[in-house]
Design a protein around this motif. Sequence first.
Motif, PDB file in Angstrom:
ATOM      1  N   CYS A   1       0.844  -1.205   0.000  1.00  0.00           N
ATOM      2  CA  CYS A   1       0.000   0.000   0.000  1.00  0.00           C
ATOM      3  C   CYS A   1       0.876   1.250   0.000  1.00  0.00           C
ATOM      4  O   CYS A   1       0.660   2.186  -0.783  1.00  0.00           O
ATOM      5  CB  CYS A   1      -0.931   0.002   1.215  1.00  0.00           C
ATOM      6  SG  CYS A   1      -2.158  -1.327   1.182  1.00  0.00           S
ATOM      7  N   GLU A   2       1.885   1.243   0.854  1.00  0.00           N
ATOM      8  CA  GLU A   2       2.797   2.383   0.954  1.00  0.00           C
ATOM      9  C   GLU A   2       3.502   2.635  -0.377  1.00  0.00           C
ATOM     10  O   GLU A   2       3.631   3.774  -0.837  1.00  0.00           O
ATOM     11  CB  GLU A   2       3.837   2.086   2.050  1.00  0.00           C
ATOM     12  CG  GLU A   2       4.721   3.260   2.392  1.00  0.00           C
ATOM     13  CD  GLU A   2       5.793   2.878   3.405  1.00  0.00           C
ATOM     14  OE1 GLU A   2       6.331   1.744   3.339  1.00  0.00           O
ATOM     15  OE2 GLU A   2       6.088   3.715   4.279  1.00  0.00           O
ATOM     16  N   MET A   3       3.896   1.551  -1.030  1.00  0.00           N
ATOM     17  CA  MET A   3       4.611   1.655  -2.297  1.00  0.00           C
ATOM     18  C   MET A   3       3.757   2.322  -3.385  1.00  0.00           C
ATOM     19  O   MET A   3       4.222   3.198  -4.103  1.00  0.00           O
ATOM     20  CB  MET A   3       5.024   0.247  -2.750  1.00  0.00           C
ATOM     21  CG  MET A   3       6.243   0.209  -3.630  1.00  0.00           C
ATOM     22  SD  MET A   3       6.591  -1.475  -4.186  1.00  0.00           S
ATOM     23  CE  MET A   3       6.771  -2.347  -2.643  1.00  0.00           C
TER      24      MET A   3
ATOM     25  N   ILE B   1       1.096   4.169  -2.957  1.00  0.00           N
ATOM     26  CA  ILE B   1       0.752   5.546  -2.563  1.00  0.00           C
ATOM     27  C   ILE B   1       1.861   6.482  -3.046  1.00  0.00           C
ATOM     28  O   ILE B   1       1.604   7.533  -3.630  1.00  0.00           O
ATOM     29  CB  ILE B   1       0.546   5.645  -1.034  1.00  0.00           C
ATOM     30  CG1 ILE B   1      -0.756   4.929  -0.630  1.00  0.00           C
ATOM     31  CG2 ILE B   1       0.532   7.104  -0.570  1.00  0.00           C
ATOM     32  CD1 ILE B   1      -0.901   4.662   0.861  1.00  0.00           C
ATOM     33  N   LYS B   2       3.100   6.048  -2.840  1.00  0.00           N
ATOM     34  CA  LYS B   2       4.254   6.839  -3.315  1.00  0.00           C
ATOM     35  C   LYS B   2       4.265   6.956  -4.829  1.00  0.00           C
ATOM     36  O   LYS B   2       4.695   7.963  -5.391  1.00  0.00           O
ATOM     37  CB  LYS B   2       5.568   6.205  -2.833  1.00  0.00           C
ATOM     38  CG  LYS B   2       5.850   6.517  -1.372  1.00  0.00           C
ATOM     39  CD  LYS B   2       7.279   6.177  -0.996  1.00  0.00           C
ATOM     40  CE  LYS B   2       7.504   6.466   0.488  1.00  0.00           C
ATOM     41  NZ  LYS B   2       8.137   5.318   1.183  1.00  0.00           N
ATOM     42  N   ALA B   3       3.796   5.894  -5.508  1.00  0.00           N
ATOM     43  CA  ALA B   3       3.814   5.882  -6.981  1.00  0.00           C
ATOM     44  C   ALA B   3       2.720   6.756  -7.589  1.00  0.00           C
ATOM     45  O   ALA B   3       2.762   7.058  -8.773  1.00  0.00           O
ATOM     46  CB  ALA B   3       3.678   4.454  -7.485  1.00  0.00           C
ATOM     47  N   GLY B   4       1.718   7.148  -6.783  1.00  0.00           N
ATOM     48  CA  GLY B   4       0.693   8.048  -7.295  1.00  0.00           C
ATOM     49  C   GLY B   4      -0.713   7.476  -7.412  1.00  0.00           C
ATOM     50  O   GLY B   4      -1.597   8.098  -8.003  1.00  0.00           O
ATOM     51  N   PHE B   5      -0.947   6.293  -6.844  1.00  0.00           N
ATOM     52  CA  PHE B   5      -2.309   5.767  -6.802  1.00  0.00           C
ATOM     53  C   PHE B   5      -3.176   6.711  -5.957  1.00  0.00           C
ATOM     54  O   PHE B   5      -2.695   7.290  -4.989  1.00  0.00           O
ATOM     55  CB  PHE B   5      -2.334   4.359  -6.178  1.00  0.00           C
ATOM     56  CG  PHE B   5      -1.932   3.257  -7.120  1.00  0.00           C
ATOM     57  CD1 PHE B   5      -0.771   3.344  -7.874  1.00  0.00           C
ATOM     58  CD2 PHE B   5      -2.715   2.113  -7.252  1.00  0.00           C
ATOM     59  CE1 PHE B   5      -0.394   2.318  -8.752  1.00  0.00           C
ATOM     60  CE2 PHE B   5      -2.359   1.085  -8.123  1.00  0.00           C
ATOM     61  CZ  PHE B   5      -1.191   1.187  -8.865  1.00  0.00           C
ATOM     62  N   THR B   6      -4.443   6.827  -6.332  1.00  0.00           N
ATOM     63  CA  THR B   6      -5.323   7.725  -5.577  1.00  0.00           C
ATOM     64  C   THR B   6      -6.188   6.965  -4.577  1.00  0.00           C
ATOM     65  O   THR B   6      -6.932   7.562  -3.807  1.00  0.00           O
ATOM     66  CB  THR B   6      -6.227   8.522  -6.529  1.00  0.00           C
ATOM     67  OG1 THR B   6      -7.003   7.610  -7.334  1.00  0.00           O
ATOM     68  CG2 THR B   6      -5.398   9.416  -7.449  1.00  0.00           C
ATOM     69  N   SER B   7      -6.083   5.654  -4.598  1.00  0.00           N
ATOM     70  CA  SER B   7      -6.923   4.823  -3.735  1.00  0.00           C
ATOM     71  C   SER B   7      -6.251   3.469  -3.535  1.00  0.00           C
ATOM     72  O   SER B   7      -5.647   2.940  -4.473  1.00  0.00           O
ATOM     73  CB  SER B   7      -8.300   4.649  -4.399  1.00  0.00           C
ATOM     74  OG  SER B   7      -9.121   3.793  -3.655  1.00  0.00           O
ATOM     75  N   VAL B   8      -6.345   2.939  -2.324  1.00  0.00           N
ATOM     76  CA  VAL B   8      -5.795   1.598  -2.080  1.00  0.00           C
ATOM     77  C   VAL B   8      -6.806   0.744  -1.343  1.00  0.00           C
ATOM     78  O   VAL B   8      -7.589   1.233  -0.529  1.00  0.00           O
ATOM     79  CB  VAL B   8      -4.485   1.625  -1.236  1.00  0.00           C
ATOM     80  CG1 VAL B   8      -3.374   2.344  -1.983  1.00  0.00           C
ATOM     81  CG2 VAL B   8      -4.707   2.243   0.136  1.00  0.00           C
ATOM     82  N   MET B   9      -6.772  -0.549  -1.648  1.00  0.00           N
ATOM     83  CA  MET B   9      -7.502  -1.491  -0.818  1.00  0.00           C
ATOM     84  C   MET B   9      -6.492  -2.211   0.049  1.00  0.00           C
ATOM     85  O   MET B   9      -5.500  -2.755  -0.450  1.00  0.00           O
ATOM     86  CB  MET B   9      -8.233  -2.538  -1.662  1.00  0.00           C
ATOM     87  CG  MET B   9      -8.917  -3.570  -0.777  1.00  0.00           C
ATOM     88  SD  MET B   9      -9.414  -5.031  -1.660  1.00  0.00           S
ATOM     89  CE  MET B   9     -10.450  -5.811  -0.408  1.00  0.00           C
ATOM     90  N   VAL B  10      -6.747  -2.207   1.350  1.00  0.00           N
ATOM     91  CA  VAL B  10      -5.962  -3.051   2.238  1.00  0.00           C
ATOM     92  C   VAL B  10      -6.871  -4.224   2.593  1.00  0.00           C
ATOM     93  O   VAL B  10      -7.964  -4.048   3.115  1.00  0.00           O
ATOM     94  CB  VAL B  10      -5.447  -2.295   3.481  1.00  0.00           C
ATOM     95  CG1 VAL B  10      -6.561  -1.545   4.203  1.00  0.00           C
ATOM     96  CG2 VAL B  10      -4.761  -3.266   4.442  1.00  0.00           C
ATOM     97  N   ASP B  11      -6.409  -5.411   2.206  1.00  0.00           N
ATOM     98  CA  ASP B  11      -7.246  -6.597   2.382  1.00  0.00           C
ATOM     99  C   ASP B  11      -6.775  -7.431   3.563  1.00  0.00           C
ATOM    100  O   ASP B  11      -5.929  -8.310   3.430  1.00  0.00           O
ATOM    101  CB  ASP B  11      -7.248  -7.436   1.105  1.00  0.00           C
ATOM    102  CG  ASP B  11      -8.171  -8.645   1.221  1.00  0.00           C
ATOM    103  OD1 ASP B  11      -8.790  -8.817   2.296  1.00  0.00           O
ATOM    104  OD2 ASP B  11      -8.273  -9.408   0.243  1.00  0.00           O
ATOM    105  N   GLY B  12      -7.359  -7.130   4.706  1.00  0.00           N
ATOM    106  CA  GLY B  12      -7.061  -7.906   5.905  1.00  0.00           C
ATOM    107  C   GLY B  12      -8.186  -8.877   6.224  1.00  0.00           C
ATOM    108  O   GLY B  12      -8.316  -9.334   7.359  1.00  0.00           O
ATOM    109  N   SER B  13      -8.970  -9.195   5.219  1.00  0.00           N
ATOM    110  CA  SER B  13     -10.179  -9.999   5.457  1.00  0.00           C
ATOM    111  C   SER B  13      -9.865 -11.410   5.959  1.00  0.00           C
ATOM    112  O   SER B  13     -10.712 -12.049   6.571  1.00  0.00           O
ATOM    113  CB  SER B  13     -11.028 -10.069   4.178  1.00  0.00           C
ATOM    114  OG  SER B  13     -10.313 -10.685   3.141  1.00  0.00           O
TER     115      SER B  13
END
Length: 306
Positions: free
Chosen positions: A89-91, A93-105
């Motif tokens: 996710c951090e990577m 975000i640095k690259a310029g994505f505007t949205s992330v899903m963190v899947d801890g399901s």
Amino acid sequence: PLVSPKEMFEKAYAGGYAVGAFNVNNMEIVQGIIAAGNQERSPLILQVSAGARKYAGENYIMKLMEAAMQDTDLPVVLHLDHGQNFEICEMVIKAGFTSVMVDGSHLPFEENIALTKRVVECAHAQGVFVEAELGRLAGVEEDVSSEHSIYTDPDQAVEFVERSGCDSLAIAIGTSHGAYKFKGEAKLDFDRLEKIGKLMPGYPLVLHGSSSVPQEFVEMANKYGGTVGSARGVPEDMLRRAASMAVCKINIDTDIRLAMTAVIRKHFAEHPDHFDPRQYLTPARDAVRDMVAHKIRNVLGCSGKA
Ligand code: G3H
Ligand code: 13P
Ligand code: ZN
Ligand code: NA
């Protein structure tokens, strides 16, 4: 331009529709989706899985998106699909994505909250939107396979959102990833969706595993040498119903794969002498465009909402 999904979802929630989140892996898929969006004047979410980043490479993905943004004036979200840990996710975000899903399901409740919260802190510092997931979809979800789905508990959903600070929540109500979603009758737990929606008014929900597996493509693939068998997806009327409710993002990948493959199989059968990839990738790209345009217009309800 690349935008945050925040305003997009506010409009979708208020308007009783959903925005399609389409998985991208190569140039033809990106072009097909952008062409459909341009045609329909629809907001778009292009999402990238770990597998897509591995296949295409981070640099190619970012450059494809850059090219796509020169090809459209639509609001487009660049979203990480199924981020498995904090680092990925951090990577992005640095690259310029505007949205992330963190899947801890797949994690225990408290660990899912802790991971999501950590991603939220990092993402929000950069103005990036965070989708999380509570509950488990049946079938294969990235590397995590679960034979039986565990539907999202409404009260837990409220607690999860409050404590983690996530901006949207993917819920399990009976959908699953891939082309074989239902053995018997297709069924989604709309009562559960309604309950979750009522407990969190205004809050955007996400539906994964929402390909409808159009039978025309299943039949085409099977007719021209494929062994797709009796693949089945979520009926379109169920997706329409979910889109009219609190669901603001509907994830579609399998239908793209299936459309391209069916059309390419047909092309090979009809033109066994062809060996120029442009000959079969052109109809494949057109099939992605037409399939996505159909969803936007006739299923998701986001035509003209750009
Ligand atoms: O949910 C999974 C998506 O369909 C992405 O699949 O991990 O094979 O790229 P993938
Ligand atoms: P499908 O396999 O139904 O297309 O779902 C895709 C998905 O949920 C991607 O995150
Ligand atoms: Zn998914
Ligand atoms: Na909606």
